[in-house]
Design a protein around this motif. Sequence first.
Motif, PDB file in Angstrom:
ATOM      1  N   ALA A 115      21.383   9.814   6.650  1.00 37.48           N
ATOM      2  CA  ALA A 115      21.807  11.064   6.014  1.00 37.48           C
ATOM      3  C   ALA A 115      23.310  11.028   5.763  1.00 37.48           C
ATOM      4  CB  ALA A 115      21.454  12.250   6.916  1.00 37.48           C
TER       5      ALA A 115
ATOM      6  N   ASP B 137      21.460  10.257  16.055  1.00 35.16           N
ATOM      7  CA  ASP B 137      22.445  11.285  15.709  1.00 35.16           C
ATOM      8  C   ASP B 137      23.645  11.225  16.653  1.00 35.16           C
ATOM      9  OD1 ASP B 137      20.842  13.391  13.805  1.00 35.16           O
ATOM     10  OD2 ASP B 137      19.523  12.521  15.328  1.00 35.16           O
TER      11      ASP B 137
ATOM     12  N   ARG C  81      18.215  15.146  13.191  1.00 35.60           N
ATOM     13  CA  ARG C  81      17.265  14.670  12.174  1.00 35.60           C
ATOM     14  C   ARG C  81      16.063  14.039  12.854  1.00 35.60           C
ATOM     15  NH1 ARG C  81      17.861  14.197   6.890  1.00 35.60           N
ATOM     16  NH2 ARG C  81      16.891  12.165   6.893  1.00 35.60           N
TER      17      ARG C  81
END
Length: 136
Positions: free
Chosen positions: A36, A92, A132
């Motif tokens: 991302a 993350d 995520r």
Amino acid sequence: MRTLAVTVLAFVLAGCAGGDAYPGADLAVVVEHPDAPTLSYRITCGETARVEGADLDAEAACSSLADPVVRTRLVDGPPADQMCTEMYGGPDTAGISGTLDGEQVTAEIDRANGCGIHDWDELLADLLPAARGVGE
């Protein structure tokens, strides 16, 4: 008796009015995940609560900064003797830097173990977006 009631009401209202201020904070947050785009945003608190650059509840974020456990985690880092489960919560990562009531904040949060997962999903949930891949 009426004077006493008015005095009590004045104290109650003064207490409520003072409850609207937040801890003084100016925090930059950078959240990264390999799949991302990097998310960068700023949380500022004081007389008002603001989050610029992310879809977070500013009032909840600033209110959470008044929690002594949150403050300790951000200012002092995780306890050195903390025992964590060895479970992986994803790639993350988040960096939080700036000041909180005049104290320097340089915190790194990841989801490499149960402690990091707890910090992200529970302790700092009002400051960080959902990780995520969690709950998708």
